[in-house]
Design a protein around this motif. Structure first.
Motif, PDB file in Angstrom:
ATOM      1  N   SER A  59       0.829  -1.198   0.000  1.00 21.66           N
ATOM      2  CA  SER A  59       0.000   0.000   0.000  1.00 21.66           C
ATOM      3  C   SER A  59       0.867   1.253   0.000  1.00 21.66           C
ATOM      4  N   MET A  60       1.922   1.263   0.796  1.00 23.70           N
ATOM      5  CA  MET A  60       2.815   2.418   0.855  1.00 23.70           C
ATOM      6  C   MET A  60       3.560   2.625  -0.451  1.00 23.70           C
ATOM      7  N   LYS A  61       3.779   1.532  -1.193  1.00 27.30           N
ATOM      8  CA  LYS A  61       4.427   1.640  -2.505  1.00 27.30           C
ATOM      9  C   LYS A  61       3.490   2.250  -3.546  1.00 27.30           C
ATOM     10  N   ASN A  62       2.193   2.050  -3.351  1.00 31.05           N
ATOM     11  CA  ASN A  62       1.215   2.400  -4.388  1.00 31.05           C
ATOM     12  C   ASN A  62       0.527   3.744  -4.180  1.00 31.05           C
ATOM     13  N   VAL A  63       0.760   4.390  -3.041  1.00 32.60           N
ATOM     14  CA  VAL A  63       0.118   5.683  -2.793  1.00 32.60           C
ATOM     15  C   VAL A  63       1.185   6.739  -2.551  1.00 32.60           C
ATOM     16  N   ARG A  64       0.776   7.985  -2.618  1.00 35.97           N
ATOM     17  CA  ARG A  64       1.710   9.100  -2.424  1.00 35.97           C
ATOM     18  C   ARG A  64       2.146   9.188  -0.958  1.00 35.97           C
ATOM     19  N   PRO A  65       3.402   9.567  -0.706  1.00 40.98           N
ATOM     20  CA  PRO A  65       3.875   9.706   0.683  1.00 40.98           C
ATOM     21  C   PRO A  65       3.156  10.800   1.464  1.00 40.98           C
ATOM     22  N   ASP A  66       2.459  11.698   0.757  1.00 45.22           N
ATOM     23  CA  ASP A  66       1.721  12.747   1.465  1.00 45.22           C
ATOM     24  C   ASP A  66       0.229  12.436   1.564  1.00 45.22           C
ATOM     25  N   SER A  67      -0.121  11.164   1.358  1.00 42.38           N
ATOM     26  CA  SER A  67      -1.531  10.778   1.420  1.00 42.38           C
ATOM     27  C   SER A  67      -1.883  10.242   2.801  1.00 42.38           C
ATOM     28  N   ARG A  68      -3.151  10.283   3.128  1.00 44.89           N
ATOM     29  CA  ARG A  68      -3.623   9.753   4.420  1.00 44.89           C
ATOM     30  C   ARG A  68      -3.423   8.244   4.487  1.00 44.89           C
TER      31      ARG A  68
END
Length: 375
Positions: free
Chosen positions: A249-258
């Motif tokens: 999940s952390m690989k697939n979403v932006r680091p500034d996302s909830r």
């Protein structure tokens, strides 16, 4: 029996294009397999070198967090700029669907930034969706309002609002949101009760709704891995599978996302359960950094980090704990989150008292040193 030479002559020669296709396909398969394995959770090597590297990384991450806290006003200004642009667009549009979409965007911006404003815009969306008879947007808006109420600690009000929605006939998208909203309501309610009577009941309800949501969320959804992480962590109690999904999940979403912050916080909680406090600290700091990037004022990560550092006992850690818990309190007040304010209020006096004791001790030493010089 055919000779070896004869065997070769029976095989049709491969054209250059076919050969290239085979090579490229094999390479892609290798990359895909390697990536999949890289994203799977593997238990960390418990050795001095690895632990030293993580400790150094944690120090670097703490410096980054400190810098972001110092410059938090600039981060919040960027958020306010986006909000003002949306409000400007809203003031100019006359199209109902454009208004509904803008109300949704304003709600999203305010959701973990300012409770009262998020409440205002989701109510506007509910009213407009009802006026134009758009059931899909009306149901989605009710669920958004329920999510907001639950994150604000208004659990009974959330439960009452959710009863207004008839689960029969909902689209797949709304069904997923319906189950996820119920899941978070009962997981928050369970954590709030923290007793032996109501907490297990609410956690069981949360598990039931999470199962329903997991059965509906498709693998190609951006939030699939996060919710599968939640599923394996809470329902199936398989930490290793949960961690693999959270990492993906952390690989697939932006680091500034909830979602990034929540996945990182979930990983920290699992590592804490395993007694791996170095990695607990690492992912907790990463969650705090992501929260700041997202301008999240509704967060548990920073207050947990403050308590973790406070318990380390060193002078520098007490300083950090005092700064972090006060920053978290100011954010909770700005957001108007009653639950977070209550949580922090219970932790703040202990940290502040130790901080003052430390300052008093330093002042006493300074007084003695100064007195020694003047004599």
């Amino acid at each position: 029996m055919l000779s070896l030479q004869h065997n070769f002559t029976l095989i049709k020669p491969i054209s250059k294009m076919k050969r290239l296709f085979i090579i490229v396909t094999s390479a892609l398969l290798l990359v895909a397999t390697t990536t999949a394995h890289a994203l799977e959770y593997t238990p960390p090597a418990d050795n001095e070198t690895a632990n030293k590297a993580i400790a150094e990384e944690n120090s670097r991450l703490l410096r980054q967090l400190d810098s972001m806290i110092v410059n938090s006003a600039q981060l919040y200004e960027k958020k306010e700029t986006r909000i003002e642009l949306l409000k400007e667009h809203l003031s100019k549009t006359t199209d109902n669907m454009s208004k509904i979409e803008t109300y949704s965007s304003l709600y999203d911006e305010y959701f973990v930034f300012q409770f009262d404003s998020a409440f205002t815009y989701i109510d506007k969306k509910i009213a407009l969706a009802a006026a134009i008879g758009n059931k899909q947007h009306y149901d989605m808006a009710l669920l958004d309002k329920a999510a907001l109420l639950s994150i604000g600690g208004l659990y009974s009000e959330t439960a009452a609002l959710l009863k207004e929605i008839d689960p029969e006939g909902l689209s797949e998208e709304v069904q997923i949101k319906y189950n996820v909203t119920h899941f978070y309501l009962y997981i928050y309610w369970s954590d709030y009760c923290h007793d032996k009577v109501y907490a297990p009941r609410y956690r069981q309800k949360a598990t039931e709704y999470l199962r329903k949501a997991a059965a509906l969320i498709r693998p190609d959804s951006k939030r699939y891995d996060f919710f599968m992480g939640e599923y394996y962590s809470i329902t199936d109690l398989n930490d290793d599978k949960a961690m693999s999904h959270y990492l993906r999940s952390m690989k697939n979403v932006r680091p500034d996302s909830r979602e990034y912050a929540m996945a990182s916080f979930a990983l920290a909680s699992i590592f804490k359960g395993k007694g791996d406090m170095l990695r607990y600290e690492k992912y907790l700091i990463m969650a705090c950094i992501s929260d700041l990037r997202h301008s999240t004022r509704e967060s548990q990560a920073l207050q947990d980090l403050a308590m973790f550092l406070f318990r380390q006992g060193s002078s520098d850690n007490i300083d950090k704990a005092e700064r972090y818990i006060n920053f978290a309190m100011n954010d909770a007040k700005a957001y108007n989150n009653r639950l977070r304010i209550l949580e922090i209020s219970q932790k703040l006096p202990t940290i502040v008292a130790s901080y003052r004791e430390k300052l008093a001790a330093q002042n006493a030493v300074l007084a003695v040193a100064t007195g020694g010089v003047t004599m």
